[in-house]
Design an enzyme around this catalytic site. Sequence first.
Site, mmCIF file in Angstrom:
data_model
loop_
_atom_site.group_PDB
_atom_site.id
_atom_site.type_symbol
_atom_site.label_atom_id
_atom_site.label_comp_id
_atom_site.label_asym_id
_atom_site.label_seq_id
_atom_site.Cartn_x
_atom_site.Cartn_y
_atom_site.Cartn_z
ATOM 1 N N THR A 231 0.846 -1.278 0.382
ATOM 2 C CA THR A 231 -0.088 -0.013 0.145
ATOM 3 C C THR A 231 0.935 1.343 0.355
ATOM 4 O OG1 THR A 231 -1.385 -1.861 1.156
ATOM 5 C CG2 THR A 231 -1.661 0.610 1.052
ATOM 6 N N HIS A 234 2.485 2.034 -3.565
ATOM 7 C CA HIS A 234 1.727 2.321 -4.583
ATOM 8 C C HIS A 234 1.524 3.669 -3.698
ATOM 9 C CE1 HIS A 234 -3.395 2.363 -6.433
ATOM 10 N NE2 HIS A 234 -2.559 3.081 -5.568
ATOM 11 N N GLU A 235 0.916 4.748 -3.043
ATOM 12 C CA GLU A 235 1.125 5.555 -2.349
ATOM 13 C C GLU A 235 1.950 6.612 -2.628
ATOM 14 O OE1 GLU A 235 -1.966 6.317 -2.358
ATOM 15 O OE2 GLU A 235 -2.901 4.240 -1.675
ATOM 16 N N HIS A 238 1.904 7.928 -5.962
ATOM 17 C CA HIS A 238 1.163 8.941 -6.138
ATOM 18 C C HIS A 238 2.270 9.829 -6.581
ATOM 19 C CE1 HIS A 238 -2.497 7.055 -7.549
ATOM 20 N NE2 HIS A 238 -2.985 6.428 -6.796
ATOM 21 N N TRP A 246 -4.667 2.320 -15.230
ATOM 22 C CA TRP A 246 -6.391 1.869 -15.429
ATOM 23 C C TRP A 246 -6.870 3.123 -16.213
ATOM 24 C CZ3 TRP A 246 -6.014 1.354 -10.967
ATOM 25 C CH2 TRP A 246 -7.461 1.799 -9.735
ATOM 26 N N THR A 259 3.137 1.748 -20.316
ATOM 27 C CA THR A 259 2.322 0.506 -19.655
ATOM 28 C C THR A 259 1.065 0.199 -20.667
ATOM 29 O OG1 THR A 259 1.449 2.469 -17.947
ATOM 30 C CG2 THR A 259 2.725 0.947 -17.524
ATOM 31 N N ASP A 295 -1.525 -7.041 -2.295
ATOM 32 C CA ASP A 295 0.187 -7.370 -2.309
ATOM 33 C C ASP A 295 0.943 -8.354 -2.729
ATOM 34 O OD1 ASP A 295 -0.500 -4.961 -0.708
ATOM 35 O OD2 ASP A 295 0.962 -4.872 1.334
HETATM 36 N N1 ARG Z 1 -6.317 1.775 -3.553
HETATM 37 C C1 ARG Z 1 -5.693 2.335 -1.766
HETATM 38 C C2 ARG Z 1 -5.570 3.874 -2.665
HETATM 39 O O1 ARG Z 1 -4.698 4.191 -4.129
HETATM 40 C C3 ARG Z 1 -4.051 1.855 -1.969
HETATM 41 C C4 ARG Z 1 -3.812 0.181 -3.537
HETATM 42 C C5 ARG Z 1 -3.120 0.050 -2.427
HETATM 43 N N2 ARG Z 1 -3.087 -1.651 -2.928
HETATM 44 C C6 ARG Z 1 -2.470 -2.774 -2.702
HETATM 45 N N3 ARG Z 1 -2.799 -4.173 -3.308
HETATM 46 N N4 ARG Z 1 -1.704 -1.680 -1.549
HETATM 47 O O2 ARG Z 1 -5.758 4.647 -1.944
HETATM 48 ZN ZN ZN Z 2 -4.486 4.175 -5.248
#
Ligand code: ARG
Ligand code: ZN
Length: 324
Positions: A231, A234-235, A238, A246, A259, A295
């Site tokens: 998580t 991923h964050e 961002h 997507w 991608t 994850d």
């Molecule tokens: N959906 C979340 C967001 O962008 C994070 C997703 C993280 N995915 C994971 N497999 N940990 O706010």
């Molecule tokens: Zn996200």
Amino acid sequence: MKKTIFMLGIASAILAGCESDEKVENASQEDQISNVSARRSCASDEVLKEQMANDPQLAMKIAKIEAFTQSKLSENFQSRLVNGVIEIPVVVNVLYKTTAENISQAQIQSQIDILNKDFNATNSDFNNVPSAFSGVKANVGIRFVLDQVVRKSTNKTSWGTRDAMKKTAQGGLNPLSPTTKLNLWVCTIGGGILGYAQFPGGSSATDGVVIDSKYFGSTGTATYPYNLGRTATHEVGHWMNLRHIWGDATCGTDFCNDTPSHNTANYGAPAFPHYSTCSGNPIEMTMNYMDYVDDRAMYMFSTDQKSRMLAIFQAGGPRYSFAQ
Ligand code: ARG
Ligand code: ZN
């Protein structure tokens, strides 16, 4: 003039992307009872949309960052700072009511270690990337160093996604040196949100990443299937200007050329190959950190994602202050 139209175009594309994302989120809320993975929703984009609504300048600022990023990509720059690697000090702000929420030092360190592995291609599952994508799997080359841990006992049971945890005046903790240090807030968010980030261009008073304590690191309270610290990977993606793979719309764009086009978010641990329904039916890069899979099923950034991330640290970029 032309430039302005271009930037407005990007700003509305971002806003439109967020709107369609809401539909995705509503759809997944309906599935929520039967599908644990559907708990995940896109808080980062939601928060961005709200910040843009409250601050008309922000959409333009973000469009400018996108134009800057695109210009840096075509420049083909070399970004190499501290011995070839960008090093980012990390402040971890822990807000707890229960003792479980007051996560251990070991759990915090496990998260720092995972960020370092995932951003330096030393994660043990990096070699699981299918050969179809081995040409574009990237070693981003950004290092994270634990700078300090700040802990605060509170009586809040959940913090939501409106940045209260980032404000001392609202019972949370103000960020420390947010223009030179990455602030993470670890707390119970609620509403099925695993985490959310602020994109480059936002206010430094709220800059950083929030992660629910149950999805932080890989030990202690870390909870399957989000118990491998991805998580935060991923964050932080961002936070370094990466979009969902997507593009937050049906066959939308993440502004990366390497991608494949994904029709929507993927969940769980998809079997390979998973074909897109978008034009050309490419094999989707479901193992990318910027998808929504579990994850254990995400283990790569792409070369173009790397370029986008490095671009923000260049002179003139929105996170240049971290690269000094
Ligand atoms: N959906 C979340 C967001 O962008 C994070 C997703 C993280 N995915 C994971 N497999 N940990 O706010
Ligand atoms: Zn996200």
